[in-house]
Design a protein around this motif. Structure first.
Motif, PDB file in Angstrom:
ATOM      1  N   VAL A 231      37.384 -30.780 -21.600  1.00 49.47           N
ATOM      2  CA  VAL A 231      37.937 -31.475 -22.760  1.00 49.47           C
ATOM      3  C   VAL A 231      38.019 -32.970 -22.470  1.00 49.47           C
ATOM      4  CG1 VAL A 231      39.963 -31.774 -24.237  1.00 49.47           C
ATOM      5  CG2 VAL A 231      39.244 -29.470 -23.545  1.00 49.47           C
ATOM      6  N   HIS A 232      37.384 -33.761 -23.331  1.00 50.23           N
ATOM      7  CA  HIS A 232      37.496 -35.220 -23.280  1.00 50.23           C
ATOM      8  C   HIS A 232      38.580 -35.580 -24.292  1.00 50.23           C
ATOM      9  CE1 HIS A 232      33.580 -35.707 -21.093  1.00 50.23           C
ATOM     10  NE2 HIS A 232      33.335 -34.554 -21.700  1.00 50.23           N
ATOM     11  N   ALA A 233      39.805 -35.682 -23.817  1.00 47.32           N
ATOM     12  CA  ALA A 233      40.953 -35.815 -24.718  1.00 47.32           C
ATOM     13  C   ALA A 233      40.887 -37.086 -25.562  1.00 47.32           C
ATOM     14  CB  ALA A 233      42.252 -35.766 -23.922  1.00 47.32           C
ATOM     15  N   ALA A 234      40.550 -38.207 -24.935  1.00 40.77           N
ATOM     16  CA  ALA A 234      40.540 -39.476 -25.662  1.00 40.77           C
ATOM     17  C   ALA A 234      39.518 -39.474 -26.787  1.00 40.77           C
ATOM     18  CB  ALA A 234      40.266 -40.630 -24.703  1.00 40.77           C
ATOM     19  N   GLU A 235      38.372 -38.848 -26.544  1.00 39.68           N
ATOM     20  CA  GLU A 235      37.308 -38.812 -27.548  1.00 39.68           C
ATOM     21  C   GLU A 235      37.408 -37.598 -28.468  1.00 39.68           C
ATOM     22  OE1 GLU A 235      36.852 -38.886 -24.308  1.00 39.68           O
ATOM     23  OE2 GLU A 235      35.817 -40.736 -23.762  1.00 39.68           O
ATOM     24  N   GLN A 236      38.352 -36.689 -28.177  1.00 41.78           N
ATOM     25  CA  GLN A 236      38.488 -35.443 -28.935  1.00 41.78           C
ATOM     26  C   GLN A 236      37.165 -34.673 -28.970  1.00 41.78           C
ATOM     27  OE1 GLN A 236      41.413 -33.774 -30.867  1.00 41.78           O
ATOM     28  NE2 GLN A 236      41.806 -34.616 -28.845  1.00 41.78           N
ATOM     29  N   LEU A 237      36.589 -34.519 -27.785  1.00 39.08           N
ATOM     30  CA  LEU A 237      35.336 -33.802 -27.624  1.00 39.08           C
ATOM     31  C   LEU A 237      35.530 -32.644 -26.660  1.00 39.08           C
ATOM     32  CD1 LEU A 237      32.606 -36.582 -27.167  1.00 39.08           C
ATOM     33  CD2 LEU A 237      32.630 -34.836 -28.943  1.00 39.08           C
ATOM     34  N   GLY A 238      34.975 -31.504 -27.001  1.00 39.98           N
ATOM     35  CA  GLY A 238      34.894 -30.399 -26.069  1.00 39.98           C
ATOM     36  C   GLY A 238      33.483 -30.335 -25.523  1.00 39.98           C
ATOM     37  N   GLU A 239      33.346 -30.043 -24.237  1.00 38.03           N
ATOM     38  CA  GLU A 239      32.012 -30.054 -23.627  1.00 38.03           C
ATOM     39  C   GLU A 239      31.652 -28.706 -23.024  1.00 38.03           C
ATOM     40  OE1 GLU A 239      29.406 -32.378 -20.156  1.00 38.03           O
ATOM     41  OE2 GLU A 239      31.407 -33.105 -20.703  1.00 38.03           O
ATOM     42  N   VAL A 240      30.423 -28.285 -23.273  1.00 37.57           N
ATOM     43  CA  VAL A 240      29.805 -27.207 -22.508  1.00 37.57           C
ATOM     44  C   VAL A 240      29.416 -27.864 -21.183  1.00 37.57           C
ATOM     45  CG1 VAL A 240      27.917 -25.534 -22.405  1.00 37.57           C
ATOM     46  CG2 VAL A 240      28.979 -26.087 -24.609  1.00 37.57           C
ATOM     47  N   TYR A 241      30.344 -27.852 -20.240  1.00 38.50           N
ATOM     48  CA  TYR A 241      30.235 -28.689 -19.043  1.00 38.50           C
ATOM     49  C   TYR A 241      29.201 -28.149 -18.062  1.00 38.50           C
ATOM     50  CZ  TYR A 241      31.973 -31.338 -14.973  1.00 38.50           C
ATOM     51  OH  TYR A 241      32.086 -32.143 -13.882  1.00 38.50           O
ATOM     52  N   VAL A 242      29.347 -26.900 -17.659  1.00 41.60           N
ATOM     53  CA  VAL A 242      28.365 -26.251 -16.799  1.00 41.60           C
ATOM     54  C   VAL A 242      28.169 -24.818 -17.291  1.00 41.60           C
ATOM     55  CG1 VAL A 242      27.637 -25.713 -14.450  1.00 41.60           C
ATOM     56  CG2 VAL A 242      29.278 -27.566 -14.827  1.00 41.60           C
ATOM     57  N   LEU A 243      26.969 -24.489 -17.664  1.00 39.17           N
ATOM     58  CA  LEU A 243      26.634 -23.135 -18.114  1.00 39.17           C
ATOM     59  C   LEU A 243      25.484 -22.625 -17.273  1.00 39.17           C
ATOM     60  CD1 LEU A 243      27.022 -20.879 -20.322  1.00 39.17           C
ATOM     61  CD2 LEU A 243      25.149 -21.992 -21.535  1.00 39.17           C
ATOM     62  N   GLY A 244      25.710 -21.534 -16.561  1.00 43.78           N
ATOM     63  CA  GLY A 244      24.664 -21.008 -15.694  1.00 43.78           C
ATOM     64  C   GLY A 244      24.585 -19.500 -15.736  1.00 43.78           C
ATOM     65  N   VAL A 245      23.364 -18.988 -15.654  1.00 42.45           N
ATOM     66  CA  VAL A 245      23.121 -17.539 -15.558  1.00 42.45           C
ATOM     67  C   VAL A 245      22.181 -17.312 -14.388  1.00 42.45           C
ATOM     68  CG1 VAL A 245      22.178 -15.506 -16.692  1.00 42.45           C
ATOM     69  CG2 VAL A 245      23.443 -17.202 -18.046  1.00 42.45           C
ATOM     70  N   LEU A 246      22.557 -16.428 -13.484  1.00 44.28           N
ATOM     71  CA  LEU A 246      21.713 -16.162 -12.326  1.00 44.28           C
ATOM     72  C   LEU A 246      20.410 -15.495 -12.761  1.00 44.28           C
ATOM     73  CD1 LEU A 246      24.478 -16.756 -10.988  1.00 44.28           C
ATOM     74  CD2 LEU A 246      23.808 -15.165  -9.180  1.00 44.28           C
ATOM     75  N   PRO A 247      19.320 -15.728 -12.028  1.00 48.64           N
ATOM     76  CA  PRO A 247      18.018 -15.161 -12.415  1.00 48.64           C
ATOM     77  C   PRO A 247      18.055 -13.661 -12.651  1.00 48.64           C
ATOM     78  CG  PRO A 247      17.740 -16.766 -10.662  1.00 48.64           C
ATOM     79  CD  PRO A 247      19.218 -16.588 -10.836  1.00 48.64           C
ATOM     80  N   THR A 248      18.866 -12.937 -11.881  1.00 48.85           N
ATOM     81  CA  THR A 248      18.916 -11.480 -12.022  1.00 48.85           C
ATOM     82  C   THR A 248      19.561 -11.032 -13.327  1.00 48.85           C
ATOM     83  OG1 THR A 248      21.001 -11.487 -10.780  1.00 48.85           O
ATOM     84  CG2 THR A 248      18.963 -11.066  -9.540  1.00 48.85           C
ATOM     85  N   ALA A 249      20.236 -11.950 -14.032  1.00 47.75           N
ATOM     86  CA  ALA A 249      20.916 -11.586 -15.283  1.00 47.75           C
ATOM     87  C   ALA A 249      20.327 -12.295 -16.494  1.00 47.75           C
ATOM     88  CB  ALA A 249      22.402 -11.914 -15.171  1.00 47.75           C
ATOM     89  N   GLN A 250      19.206 -12.983 -16.315  1.00 45.30           N
ATOM     90  CA  GLN A 250      18.612 -13.707 -17.422  1.00 45.30           C
ATOM     91  C   GLN A 250      17.819 -12.775 -18.334  1.00 45.30           C
ATOM     92  OE1 GLN A 250      16.397 -16.948 -15.661  1.00 45.30           O
ATOM     93  NE2 GLN A 250      18.243 -18.045 -15.038  1.00 45.30           N
ATOM     94  N   GLY A 251      17.696 -13.212 -19.596  1.00 42.91           N
ATOM     95  CA  GLY A 251      16.907 -12.446 -20.546  1.00 42.91           C
ATOM     96  C   GLY A 251      17.674 -11.395 -21.319  1.00 42.91           C
ATOM     97  N   GLY A 252      18.982 -11.253 -21.050  1.00 42.80           N
ATOM     98  CA  GLY A 252      19.768 -10.226 -21.726  1.00 42.80           C
ATOM     99  C   GLY A 252      20.777 -10.784 -22.711  1.00 42.80           C
ATOM    100  N   GLY A 253      20.714 -12.089 -22.987  1.00 46.04           N
ATOM    101  CA  GLY A 253      21.632 -12.683 -23.947  1.00 46.04           C
ATOM    102  C   GLY A 253      22.939 -13.160 -23.360  1.00 46.04           C
ATOM    103  N   LEU A 254      23.074 -13.153 -22.020  1.00 42.55           N
ATOM    104  CA  LEU A 254      24.332 -13.557 -21.405  1.00 42.55           C
ATOM    105  C   LEU A 254      24.611 -15.039 -21.633  1.00 42.55           C
ATOM    106  CD1 LEU A 254      26.818 -12.987 -19.724  1.00 42.55           C
ATOM    107  CD2 LEU A 254      25.433 -13.243 -17.638  1.00 42.55           C
ATOM    108  N   GLY A 255      23.579 -15.875 -21.568  1.00 40.62           N
ATOM    109  CA  GLY A 255      23.786 -17.304 -21.778  1.00 40.62           C
ATOM    110  C   GLY A 255      24.351 -17.596 -23.157  1.00 40.62           C
ATOM    111  N   LYS A 256      23.810 -16.957 -24.178  1.00 41.54           N
ATOM    112  CA  LYS A 256      24.297 -17.157 -25.536  1.00 41.54           C
ATOM    113  C   LYS A 256      25.726 -16.652 -25.686  1.00 41.54           C
ATOM    114  CE  LYS A 256      23.178 -16.206 -30.387  1.00 41.54           C
ATOM    115  NZ  LYS A 256      22.194 -15.574 -31.305  1.00 41.54           N
TER     116      LYS A 256
END
Length: 307
Positions: A231-256
């Motif tokens: 959360v960037h409080a001063a700017e009133q912005l929420g951030e998808v700061y770090v989003l990661g899916v390990l290779p063994t779990a990719q392709g199944g919709g986990l990222g979404k």
């Protein structure tokens, strides 16, 4: 410490340091903030700002440019990647531009790196693009900032893959597992994949850190994905700061699913807008984010020497 003042304009001096005093760090942060207010974007990344304090860090050098004893510009060189050229950022105070300070800092960075460098132009400003050309650098990376409104957020219920559960991060208990998973998920990413315990501790010590917005996805007790919001409080912005899916779990919709969980959390916090950063040459991630309503807000450009 080295003095790089030779051949500079009268009254201008560049000093290179392995660490900054508290007063020097405060002065640099004030300069960065003044420039951000003028430019509408910050010239020094979060990682660069965190590296201003806390003593010496392996591979980090600071360049302080003064004019008549006043801090007029700052640059940072990070030489920590075993393969890639050193990365650099620089900023000149808005009131002291047009005097060759940017070129002087850029030349000092080139000399210190052996003319092998990658340099950021955050926000893609015309002056930064011009400086890159003057220094003989070539564009090779485009990092996009995407945004979408959170007011009236209407996203489908997140559908987790079979056997996957989601919980929030527990500081201390989950540090090592997350760092290991982050290194695997971002093995292709020179900055994010190299985060250390010190880097994680730096972020946990920041006022914005909230483990309730740090989501971990597990399958049979093993970490397979994560979504760390900010959360960037001063700017009133929420951030998808770090989003990661390990290779063994990719392709199944986990990222979404993880993205949706994080966006719902930010919306519940009352934030009107969400943002994230994604490389322009990552069409799979772009497709996911655009499918969730994100559009390009601005771009950061990285230039490099030919090698």
């Amino acid at each position: 410490m080295t003095d790089a003042s030779a051949a500079l304009e009268p009254g201008r001096q560049i000093v290179t340091l392995d660490e900054l005093t508290e007063d020097q760090a405060a002065a640099v942060l004030a300069l960065v903030e003044d420039a951000a207010r003028s430019d509408g974007t910050t010239a020094v990344s979060e990682q660069g700002r965190l590296q201003l304090r806390g003593g010496p860090r392996e591979g980090i050098r600071h360049f302080l440019l003064t004019e008549g004893g006043r801090l007029a510009g700052y640059a940072q060189l990070e030489d920590t990647d075993p393969v890639e050229a050193p990365a650099a950022e620089l900023v000149v105070h808005p009131a002291l531009r047009g005097r060759g300070h940017g070129r002087a800092l850029g030349s000092a960075l080139l000399a210190a790196s052996g003319k092998r460098i990658r340099m950021w132009a955050h926000g893609g400003k015309s002056a930064a693009r011009h400086l890159a050309q003057v220094l003989g650098l070539t564009l090779f990376r485009e990092l996009r900032q995407l945004r979408r409104p959170l007011v009236g957020l209407d996203l489908a219920e997140p559908a987790l893959p079979a056997g996957v559960t989601v919980r929030t991060f527990v500081p201390g208990d989950d540090d090592a597992a997350w760092l290991a998973a982050n290194a695997v998920a971002f093995a292709h990413h020179p900055e994010q994949g190299a985060l250390t315990q010190r880097d994680l501790d730096d972020r946990k010590a920041q006022p914005w850190f909230d483990p309730k917005g740090f989501f971990l996805a597990e399958r049979e007790g093993e970490l397979v994905g994560f979504h760390w919001t900010k959360v960037h409080a001063a700017e009133q912005l929420g951030e998808v700061y770090v989003l990661g899916v390990l290779p063994t779990a990719q392709g199944g919709g986990l990222g979404k699913a993880l993205t949706t969980i994080g966006l719902r959390h930010l919306a519940m916090a009352g934030l009107p807008t969400a943002m994230l950063y994604v490389d322009a040459d990552n069409p799979a991630a772009l497709a996911v984010y655009e499918g969730l309503g994100f559009t390009t807000h601005e771009v950061d450009l990285m230039y490099r020497t030919e090698s």
